[in-house]
Structures are given as C-alpha cells and as structure tokens.
Design an enzyme around this catalytic site. Structure first.
Site: not given
Ligand code: KIV
Length: 269
Positions: A88, A118, A120, A187
């Site tokens: 993330d 990843k 958002e 989500e």
């Molecule tokens: O931060 C995280 O764990 C997430 C997932 C819940 C998709 O983004």
C-alpha cells in the site's frame, strides 16, 4: 551448482489473467512469519496500511508512513517466495502529483522487491495510475470505501446504498482499469454494485465487504484469525486465536508465579 529451479512469484499479468476464473485468494500480512504461512495458500499478499491499526495501534491509516510500509514490505518479502506481494502507498505519499507518486512508488519497489503497489481512489487517481504503469510500476487500484478518505467520507460507510450513486462508482473502477491497473480492490459496496463493477472492468476485482460477486477476496489477516478486537460485521472469523493467545499467556503467567516453569532441563545449555 544448484539444480533446483528458483520458485517464481505470481506476477501482475498472471493475476490480471485470472479475470472471471478461479477466485483470487488474497490476505494481508505484515511480518515474515505470517507471510510464510499466508504464502502457502494465497496468490496475493497485501502489506496493507491497515498495519497502522493492526500492528502499531494507530487510530486510522492516516498516520502510516512510507518508512513503515517499506520496513514491513521487506519483512513480508523475506517471509514469502511464491505469492505476489503488493504494498500500500500510505496517505500523503501519492496524491499530490504523478511525479510524487512515482518517486515514492519507485522507492517501495526498489527497497522491498515487491511486485506492485496499491493506491486508493477512482477517476481522480487515473492520471497517476497511468503515469506509474507506463513507467514499469504495476498498480492495484482500490475503489468504493477508501479508508484513507474516511475524514471526507464521514466514516466507514457502505457505499452504493443509493442506486443513484452507482454510475460514479462504476466510472471510478473503469477509469482505474483504463489507466492500466492490473486489478482493483472493491471495498464496502452493496452486492449488486460489486457485481456491476466486476462486469464493467476487464481486470479482476478483489472484494472486501463487497460480496462474493468479485473475482477474488481479501481480508485483514488478524481480523479473520480472531486476533483483532472489534472487526467489521462482514468479516468471518476463520480462527479464534485471540482467546487462545490470551489463554496461553495466562497459563504462562500462572506457571511463572507458581514456579512450575521453568521445570527441570528448561535452561540454555
Ligand atoms: O490496508 C489494508 O489492509 C487494505 C485491505 C483491507 C484491502 O487496504
């Protein structure tokens, strides 16, 4: 000379090719030992910024830093060998400009060896996603309920309860896919909306609190193991490690206090 072929990890194109096929198994992990366990069963391990709450006791993901993501990303890479590791991008590390996003995503990729990042956001992040993917950084999108935007969204609310909101959510997912994302986390959306999004995009959707209409599922590992305190209603606990861990610690404390531990032979030699 070694004769053993190195184990190959799943790649972004392989995950992308799973659209409409057997559902993709994904879980979060933040440490090497847990990553090793997840690696045996999942195709994708996400080093989610949920580590802010799960590991560091923060109230939300907002305070998570790039350094935290890199440190846990390195641990997860060391613990796994087969799953694709996705990391993330934390709040504030990519929203300003495509250039800022590239600099920080490149650091994550170079310092961890992960397979993708990843981030958002829907249509508003499309330009950034295109900038990254055209420069060699695979991107997993994340639409619907986006926890980093909790302050502007007014909390964690299921998205798409009102059908008039659906076109915007579908357009978000399409913009992210058109920009080159190889898969998209969806989500906290209503089942019918998850189905419409999944039909509308050519890449796999990975649901969390978004029904089994998606092309795969993800959960926060600690939530489904029963290690977290309060969990969202959609989480199914596949284990009860919280109470079992508590019982083990209590048994240890009792053994120390009544001097039954250490017993004979339980010393370093
Ligand atoms: O931060 C995280 O764990 C997430 C997932 C819940 C998709 O983004």
């Amino acid at each position: 000379m070694s004769t053993q072929a190195p184990v190959k990890r799943y790649t972004a194109p392989q995950i992308q090719a799973r659209k409409g096929d057997t559902p993709i198994v994904s879980l979060t992990a933040y440490t090497a030992p847990m990553a090793a366990m997840v690696d045996k069963h999942a195709e994708v391990i996400l080093v989610g910024d949920s580590l802010g709450m799960v590991v560091h006791g923060l109230p939300s993901t907002i305070g998570v830093t790039l350094e935290m993501m890199i440190l846990h990303g390195q641990a997860v890479m060391r613990g796994s060998e087969r799953a694709m590791v996705v990391i993330d991008m934390p709040f504030g590390s990519y929203e300003e400009s495509p250039g800022q996003a590239f600099r920080n995503a490149a650091r994550i990729m170079a310092e961890t060896g992960a397979g993708a990042v990843k981030l958002e956001g829907g249509a508003r992040m499309a330009e950034t996603i295109r900038f990254l993917t055209e420069r060699g950084i695979p991107v997993m999108g994340h639409v619907g309920l986006t926890p980093q935007a909790t302050n502007t969204m007014g909390g964690f609310k299921t998205q798409g309860r009102d059908e008039s909101d659906w076109p915007a959510h579908i357009a978000d997912a399409q913009a992210v896919a058109d920009a080159g994302a190889f898969s998209i986390v969806v989500e906290g959306v209503m089942e019918a909306l998850a189905e419409r999004i999944t039909e509308a995009v050519p890449v796999p959707t990975i649901g969390i609190g978004a029904s089994n209409r998606c092309d795969g599922q993800i959960l926060v590992l600690d939530d489904m193991l029963g290690l977290s305190g309060r969990v969202p209603r959609f989480v199914r606990k596949f284990g009860d490690l919280g109470p079992r861990t508590d019982a083990a610690i209590a048994a240890y404390a009792e053994a120390v206090r009544d001097r039954s531990f250490p017993g004979d032979g339980q010393v370093y030699r």
